[in-house]
Motif scaffolding. Structure first.
Motif, PDB file in Angstrom:
ATOM      1  N   UNK A 286       0.812  -1.213   0.000  1.00 41.34           N
ATOM      2  CA  UNK A 286       0.000   0.000   0.000  1.00 41.34           C
ATOM      3  C   UNK A 286       0.849   1.270   0.000  1.00 41.34           C
ATOM      4  N   UNK A 287       0.349   2.291  -0.678  1.00 39.17           N
ATOM      5  CA  UNK A 287       0.916   3.631  -0.593  1.00 39.17           C
ATOM      6  C   UNK A 287       0.373   4.309   0.662  1.00 39.17           C
ATOM      7  N   UNK A 288       0.723   5.568   0.849  1.00 41.80           N
ATOM      8  CA  UNK A 288       0.226   6.291   2.022  1.00 41.80           C
ATOM      9  C   UNK A 288      -1.297   6.390   1.997  1.00 41.80           C
ATOM     10  N   UNK A 289      -1.888   6.491   0.800  1.00 43.52           N
ATOM     11  CA  UNK A 289      -3.352   6.561   0.690  1.00 43.52           C
ATOM     12  C   UNK A 289      -3.998   5.269   1.176  1.00 43.52           C
ATOM     13  N   UNK A 295      -5.823   1.853   8.081  1.00 43.27           N
ATOM     14  CA  UNK A 295      -5.778   2.180   9.506  1.00 43.27           C
ATOM     15  C   UNK A 295      -7.113   2.747   9.987  1.00 43.27           C
ATOM     16  N   UNK A 296      -7.781   3.518   9.136  1.00 48.09           N
ATOM     17  CA  UNK A 296      -9.081   4.090   9.522  1.00 48.09           C
ATOM     18  C   UNK A 296     -10.165   3.007   9.600  1.00 48.09           C
ATOM     19  N   UNK A 302      -9.705  -6.284   8.406  1.00 48.67           N
ATOM     20  CA  UNK A 302      -9.376  -7.586   8.989  1.00 48.67           C
ATOM     21  C   UNK A 302     -10.520  -8.579   8.791  1.00 48.67           C
ATOM     22  N   UNK A 303     -11.748  -8.110   8.914  1.00 50.69           N
ATOM     23  CA  UNK A 303     -12.898  -8.987   8.700  1.00 50.69           C
ATOM     24  C   UNK A 303     -12.974  -9.446   7.241  1.00 50.69           C
ATOM     25  N   UNK A 328     -12.230   4.298  -1.281  1.00 52.56           N
ATOM     26  CA  UNK A 328     -13.685   4.415  -1.390  1.00 52.56           C
ATOM     27  C   UNK A 328     -14.392   4.131  -0.067  1.00 52.56           C
ATOM     28  N   UNK A 329     -13.683   3.535   0.904  1.00 51.12           N
ATOM     29  CA  UNK A 329     -14.321   3.327   2.209  1.00 51.12           C
ATOM     30  C   UNK A 329     -14.657   4.648   2.883  1.00 51.12           C
ATOM     31  N   UNK A 330     -13.995   5.717   2.462  1.00 53.10           N
ATOM     32  CA  UNK A 330     -14.282   7.027   3.049  1.00 53.10           C
ATOM     33  C   UNK A 330     -15.652   7.560   2.627  1.00 53.10           C
ATOM     34  N   UNK A 331     -16.185   7.041   1.505  1.00 54.64           N
ATOM     35  CA  UNK A 331     -17.536   7.458   1.123  1.00 54.64           C
ATOM     36  C   UNK A 331     -18.514   6.901   2.159  1.00 54.64           C
TER      37      UNK A 331
END
Length: 661
Positions: A286-289, A295-296, A302-303, A328-331
């Protein structure tokens, strides 16, 4: 050979109702020809006569553009002599097409050559090994036919080029990052087996296969000799932190280099979840994005690993990595929708369909979750398979690209409820209440999400078309915005008269396209939402093949400062030669994974339908006549040759004034 020619002549003269009775004599004679020296040469020379006589009519071989290389082995190993013979005749027909010996309306020379290369790759053992005892018991002398056939195919294509051409083909396909990788894995496996067999001499060919083989079977120090899943799992238990880190880095590098994931990678990731979660970032590359997204949404990630990632669903590792990279999880709706997907109860029909198509090595829920992760991570990797469902594949790709929570809702409805309800002009359409779709049979050669959702979308799309019957104009004008989403422009242009199939108002059509999509004519406004469009597909000679649905993604300058249109093509392989110098690029001209591209003029020359925002004002009159004439030249020399207005497109343009807004 005289007997075969006589049998073919009788079959060709026979009335339709009596052809079935004449065919067995042709096939029996062809079987005997295939078993003699020079038989394949003689039959290849008669490929056109076989086609004209109707040998393939009424069978799966009547549509060679839909044949699958992976099915060849089953046909050639059949105990039914007629199946073996007709498969061999079909291969020889395609060889004649590939070598420009004959022209086939449905298959280009490039397609035929690619099909034969893949078929040879999947059946390399037929070139080098005699029939096994099991084959001799099951087929008798028939077992010699596939070997004679493949020796002839390899001799015509070139032994020294088979492996090297195959490797080039694999890399070319991998650059497009398709969701379905089983065929590629089979080809790499065949190469590995041939390289490992001391009885097979490949000469100097196959040197470029090392990276592909290692990516699948041994990308890291811990599994380089392909020890097996259980042995590797035991090795992980004994590794220290530095060893695990080296494994994680090695797997991530191989995955991102090739787009392929080794089953060992899934074993490592499941181990890290339990014993060293911080290394998951490195194992996914992964990149920083992507790292921040992981992490968020740590618990969700993990699930997803615990439920969806297993050795049998290893590609889900790549899907998860790219999904995190997209952020896209931020949406707001996406993370809750993914939690729903984790706990989704699949209907009996969905479970049975997934198991039938993909096997029972893991649960149907895990299979579907793998498909979801891969589609979200690689929205431009969706393929329609060998099915007339390009509209449905385009919709899934567009939703994964542009509206992922809507895609997840569709998956939930289809997989759980066995029904999808969409609306057309305010009226509901149920996939279960709709009569039939474009596809006459349930498609099976699809990714897990498409397997479940496409049958529903196909019926809804067809029903929307039926509700447009009687309207003037092309039904896509009304269907596309309702089917794909609100972002599909309500402005609509078509260059073909629906009633006659003739070209109409081409100048206005092209000027509007330039004004809507070309940055130099639309105020340098980038395309905001992907737009549905239709193209006239042509073969390498520029001959018309059919209409096809694509998605326009963007228009921009390539590294060579040439303006190009970048688009998504759902037909499984976007790299094609459309004739007259129009060769679709998939890499090397600024394409992102899954994109195809053409110079703007060449793309416009194959376009026949597009949507646009009628309220966005571009500069129609600013498009130069020289540029338009070049585009029209491409049209006149290809699919538009027999659709021209009196006097041609150039004459028609002189009668029309440049439109303005």
């Amino acid at each position: 050979m005289g007997k075969l020619d006589d049998a073919l002549a009788q079959l060709a003269r026979a009335p339709a109702f009596n052809r079935a009775a004449r065919l067995p004599r042709v096939l029996d004679t062809a079987r005997r020809v295939l078993l003699i020296d020079g038989g394949c040469i003689a039959l290849e020379a008669r490929a056109q006569a076989l086609e004209n006589a109707g040998v393939f009519d009424g069978s799966d071989w009547a549509t060679p553009q839909h044949l699958l290389p992976s099915m060849t082995r089953l046909a050639l190993q059949s105990m039914d002599a007629n199946v073996v013979v007709i498969e061999a005749l079909s291969e020889l027909r395609l060889l004649a097409v590939a070598k420009a010996g004959i022209h086939h309306a449905q298959v280009s020379a490039e397609h035929a050559h690619r099909y034969l290369t893949q078929t040879l790759a999947l059946n390399l053992w037929l070139l080098f090994t005699p029939p096994t005892e099991a084959e001799r018991e099951a087929q008798g002398r028939l077992a010699q036919i596939p070997r004679r056939l493949f020796q002839h195919l390899a001799a015509r294509i070139g032994y020294e080029h088979i492996i090297d051409t195959l490797i080039e083909e694999i890399w070319r396909i991998l650059q497009q990052r398709p969701l379905q990788t089983d065929a590629i894995r089979q080809m790499i496996t065949q190469i590995a087996l041939c390289q490992a067999d001391p009885a097979i001499d490949l000469g100097a060919s196959g040197q470029g296969a090392a990276r592909l083989v290692s990516a699948l079977f041994g990308p890291t120090q811990g599994c380089q000799e392909d020890p097996g899943i259980e042995v590797y799992r035991q090795r992980l238990e004994r590794m220290d932190h530095a060893g695990l880190q080296a494994e994680a880095t090695g797997f991530a590098r191989a995955m991102h280099d090739t787009g392929l994931v080794a089953p060992y990678h899934a074993v490592l990731l499941r181990h890290l979840v339990e014993y060293s979660p911080p290394l998951i970032v490195e194992a996914l590359g992964l990149s920083s994005t992507g790292r921040d997204c992981l992490l968020c949404y740590r618990d969700l990630a993990l699930a997803l690993i615990r439920t969806g990632i297993h050795p049998a669903t290893a590609q889900a590792v790549y899907g998860l990595a790219l999904t995190l990279e997209r952020g896209i999880f931020y949406q707001p709706p996406v993370a809750p929708a993914m939690w729903r997907q984790l706990g989704l109860t699949l209907s009996e029909w969905s479970q049975a369909r997934l198991t039938l198509a993909l096997g029972d090595a893991v649960s149907p829920r895990a299979r579907l979750l793998e498909g979801v992760l891969c589609m979200l991570g690689l929205p431009l990797g969706v393929g329609q398979g060998n099915n007339p469902t390009c509209q449905s594949a385009r919709a899934l790709s567009m939703w994964a690209y542009n509206d992922p929570d809507y895609l997840l809702q569709m998956v939930a409805w289809a997989a759980r409820d066995d029904e999808i309800i969409m609306h057309f002009e305010g009226q509901p359409i149920s996939s279960m209440a709709s009569l039939t779709g474009v596809a006459t049979e349930l498609p099976m050669d699809l990714d897990p999400v498409s397997l479940i959702v496409v049958p529903h979308l196909d019926r809804i799309y067809a029903e929307m078309g039926r509700r447009c019957v009687g309207r003037d104009g092309d039904p896509h004008r009304w269907v596309n915005p309702e089917f794909h989403g609100w972002w599909a422009g309500r402005g609509f242009r078509i260059s073909v008269d629906v009633a006659t199939g003739q070209l109409i108002d081409v100048d206005t059509f092209l000027r509007h396209f330039y004004a809507s999509y070309h940055p130099l004519y639309n105020g340098n406004q980038p395309l905001i939402h992907p737009q549905p469009a239709g193209i006239a597909v042509t073969d390498s000679a520029g001959r018309f093949i059919g209409w096809h649905a694509i998605t326009v993604l963007r228009a921009s300058l390539d590294p060579g400062e040439q303006m190009r249109v970048y688009f998504y093509n759902p037909n499984n392989d976007s790299g094609q030669d459309w004739g007259d110098g129009v060769v679709v690029s998939t890499a090397g001209n600024g394409e992102r994974f899954g994109e195809a591209s053409l110079p703007f003029e060449q793309f416009a020359s194959r376009l026949y339908i597009y949507h646009h925002d009628a309220l966005e004002h571009g500069e129609l009159a600013a498009v130069g006549e020289d540029e338009l004439n070049r585009v029209k030249g491409y049209i006149e020399r290809s699919w538009g040759a027999d659709r021209l207005p009196p006097g041609g497109l150039q004459a028609a343009s002189h009668d029309a004034k440049p439109p303005t807004r």
